[in-house]
Design a protein around this motif. Structure first.
Motif, PDB file in Angstrom:
ATOM      1  N   LEU A  75     -35.021   9.466  -2.962  1.00  0.00           N
ATOM      2  CA  LEU A  75     -34.761   8.705  -1.700  1.00  0.00           C
ATOM      3  C   LEU A  75     -35.456   7.508  -1.917  1.00  0.00           C
ATOM      4  O   LEU A  75     -36.732   7.348  -1.745  1.00  0.00           O
ATOM      5  N   ARG A  76     -34.633   6.506  -2.006  1.00  0.00           N
ATOM      6  CA  ARG A  76     -35.265   5.195  -2.277  1.00  0.00           C
ATOM      7  C   ARG A  76     -34.868   4.215  -1.122  1.00  0.00           C
ATOM      8  O   ARG A  76     -33.904   4.327  -0.639  1.00  0.00           O
ATOM      9  N   PRO A  77     -35.807   3.138  -0.704  1.00  0.00           N
ATOM     10  CA  PRO A  77     -35.421   2.234   0.395  1.00  0.00           C
ATOM     11  C   PRO A  77     -34.119   1.347   0.046  1.00  0.00           C
ATOM     12  O   PRO A  77     -34.009   1.076  -1.446  1.00  0.00           O
ATOM     13  N   PHE A  78     -33.372   1.381   0.926  1.00  0.00           N
ATOM     14  CA  PHE A  78     -32.097   0.347   0.958  1.00  0.00           C
ATOM     15  C   PHE A  78     -32.264  -0.774   0.375  1.00  0.00           C
ATOM     16  O   PHE A  78     -33.548  -1.532   1.020  1.00  0.00           O
ATOM     17  N   ALA A  79     -31.575  -1.427  -0.486  1.00  0.00           N
ATOM     18  CA  ALA A  79     -31.736  -2.995  -0.658  1.00  0.00           C
ATOM     19  C   ALA A  79     -30.581  -3.518  -0.637  1.00  0.00           C
ATOM     20  O   ALA A  79     -29.421  -2.869  -0.533  1.00  0.00           O
ATOM     21  N   SER A  80     -30.538  -4.855  -0.513  1.00  0.00           N
ATOM     22  CA  SER A  80     -29.197  -5.714  -0.541  1.00  0.00           C
ATOM     23  C   SER A  80     -28.253  -5.263  -1.434  1.00  0.00           C
ATOM     24  O   SER A  80     -27.133  -5.253  -1.158  1.00  0.00           O
ATOM     25  N   HIS A  81     -28.708  -5.053  -2.811  1.00  0.00           N
ATOM     26  CA  HIS A  81     -27.734  -4.662  -3.753  1.00  0.00           C
ATOM     27  C   HIS A  81     -27.040  -3.372  -3.763  1.00  0.00           C
ATOM     28  O   HIS A  81     -26.075  -2.921  -4.245  1.00  0.00           O
ATOM     29  N   ASP A  82     -27.530  -2.513  -2.574  1.00  0.00           N
ATOM     30  CA  ASP A  82     -26.815  -1.422  -2.370  1.00  0.00           C
ATOM     31  C   ASP A  82     -25.465  -1.483  -1.373  1.00  0.00           C
ATOM     32  O   ASP A  82     -24.804  -0.684  -1.146  1.00  0.00           O
ATOM     33  N   THR A  83     -25.527  -2.782  -0.662  1.00  0.00           N
ATOM     34  CA  THR A  83     -24.363  -2.910   0.266  1.00  0.00           C
ATOM     35  C   THR A  83     -23.091  -2.616  -0.117  1.00  0.00           C
ATOM     36  O   THR A  83     -22.237  -2.023   0.384  1.00  0.00           O
ATOM     37  N   ASP A  84     -22.741  -3.169  -1.475  1.00  0.00           N
ATOM     38  CA  ASP A  84     -21.214  -2.947  -1.815  1.00  0.00           C
ATOM     39  C   ASP A  84     -21.004  -1.595  -1.982  1.00  0.00           C
ATOM     40  O   ASP A  84     -19.823  -0.972  -1.555  1.00  0.00           O
ATOM     41  N   TRP A  85     -21.659  -0.867  -2.725  1.00  0.00           N
ATOM     42  CA  TRP A  85     -21.402   0.550  -2.706  1.00  0.00           C
ATOM     43  C   TRP A  85     -21.396   0.961  -1.684  1.00  0.00           C
ATOM     44  O   TRP A  85     -20.541   2.213  -1.580  1.00  0.00           O
ATOM     45  N   LEU A  86     -22.381   1.151  -0.663  1.00  0.00           N
ATOM     46  CA  LEU A  86     -22.275   1.549   0.601  1.00  0.00           C
ATOM     47  C   LEU A  86     -21.091   1.483   1.410  1.00  0.00           C
ATOM     48  O   LEU A  86     -20.190   2.529   2.004  1.00  0.00           O
ATOM     49  N   VAL A  87     -20.623   0.290   1.317  1.00  0.00           N
ATOM     50  CA  VAL A  87     -19.382  -0.018   1.857  1.00  0.00           C
ATOM     51  C   VAL A  87     -18.255   0.328   1.721  1.00  0.00           C
ATOM     52  O   VAL A  87     -17.264   1.062   2.022  1.00  0.00           O
ATOM     53  N   ASP A  88     -17.997   0.477   0.161  1.00  0.00           N
ATOM     54  CA  ASP A  88     -17.198   1.114  -0.715  1.00  0.00           C
ATOM     55  C   ASP A  88     -16.765   2.590  -0.763  1.00  0.00           C
ATOM     56  O   ASP A  88     -15.889   3.033  -0.224  1.00  0.00           O
ATOM     57  N   ARG A  89     -18.146   3.154  -0.523  1.00  0.00           N
ATOM     58  CA  ARG A  89     -17.902   4.707  -0.610  1.00  0.00           C
ATOM     59  C   ARG A  89     -17.746   5.065   0.979  1.00  0.00           C
ATOM     60  O   ARG A  89     -17.121   6.034   1.119  1.00  0.00           O
ATOM     61  N   HIS A  90     -18.188   4.603   1.789  1.00  0.00           N
ATOM     62  CA  HIS A  90     -17.813   4.766   3.203  1.00  0.00           C
ATOM     63  C   HIS A  90     -16.299   4.436   3.521  1.00  0.00           C
ATOM     64  O   HIS A  90     -15.814   5.670   3.791  1.00  0.00           O
TER      65      HIS A  90
END
Length: 158
Positions: free
Chosen positions: A4-19
């Motif tokens: 478990l790593r802290p969320f970073a801004s570069h994770d945003t697109d992945w998280l939006v796309d996967r949701h």
């Protein structure tokens, strides 16, 4: 070992796309759902208070497999948000581990209770929350994301 790593801004697109993709496939949600996720993440990035708000991304090697966030709802209440597990990570105990991490963080941050919003159709999530002493406090039939849903609010003391 899943990390478990802290969320970073570069994770945003992945998280939006996967949701967007998973909820479209599994729940029939329309394009308004990933827009909401992007809005939530934008607010998180703009307003995050260290020690009070935190997001985590679960990584299996170099592959993202899940997420969970804690944000302030009010001075005493943490809100659990953006809980996501890739299908291949379900049933592995990762959801419990992520929830334990979020609960521990919320307690350490001084929150007295935690709330979350979900849908009745998320049966496995409901079982996880009930097993962890969350109680269903509100349920409402409505139309969201192009579907008829039963929105739920769950809450527990910390």
């Amino acid at each position: 070992m899943i990390e478990l790593r802290p969320f970073a801004s570069h994770d945003t697109d992945w998280l939006v796309d996967r949701h967007g993709a998973l909820y479209a496939e599994e729940e029939g949600f329309d394009e308004t759902f990933p827009l909401l996720v992007r809005e939530i993440l934008g607010d998180f990035l703009a307003k995050q208070v260290p020690g009070r708000d935190q997001g985590w991304i679960a990584w299996d090697g170099e592959t993202r497999v899940g997420s969970i966030f804690v944000v302030e709802d009010d001075a005493e209440t943490a809100k659990l948000r953006l809980v996501l597990l890739e299908p291949g990570a379900r049933g592995t105990g990762l959801a419990q581990r992520m929830l334990d991490t979020a609960l521990d963080f919320a307690r350490a941050a001084g929150y007295r209770r935690m709330r979350l919003w979900t849908h009745e159709s998320h049966v496995a999530a409901g079982r996880l929350y009930a097993r962890n002493h969350f109680h269903l406090v509100e349920s409402e039939a409505k139309r969201s994301f192009g579907q008829d849903v039963v929105a739920q609010i769950w809450e527990r003391k910390l």
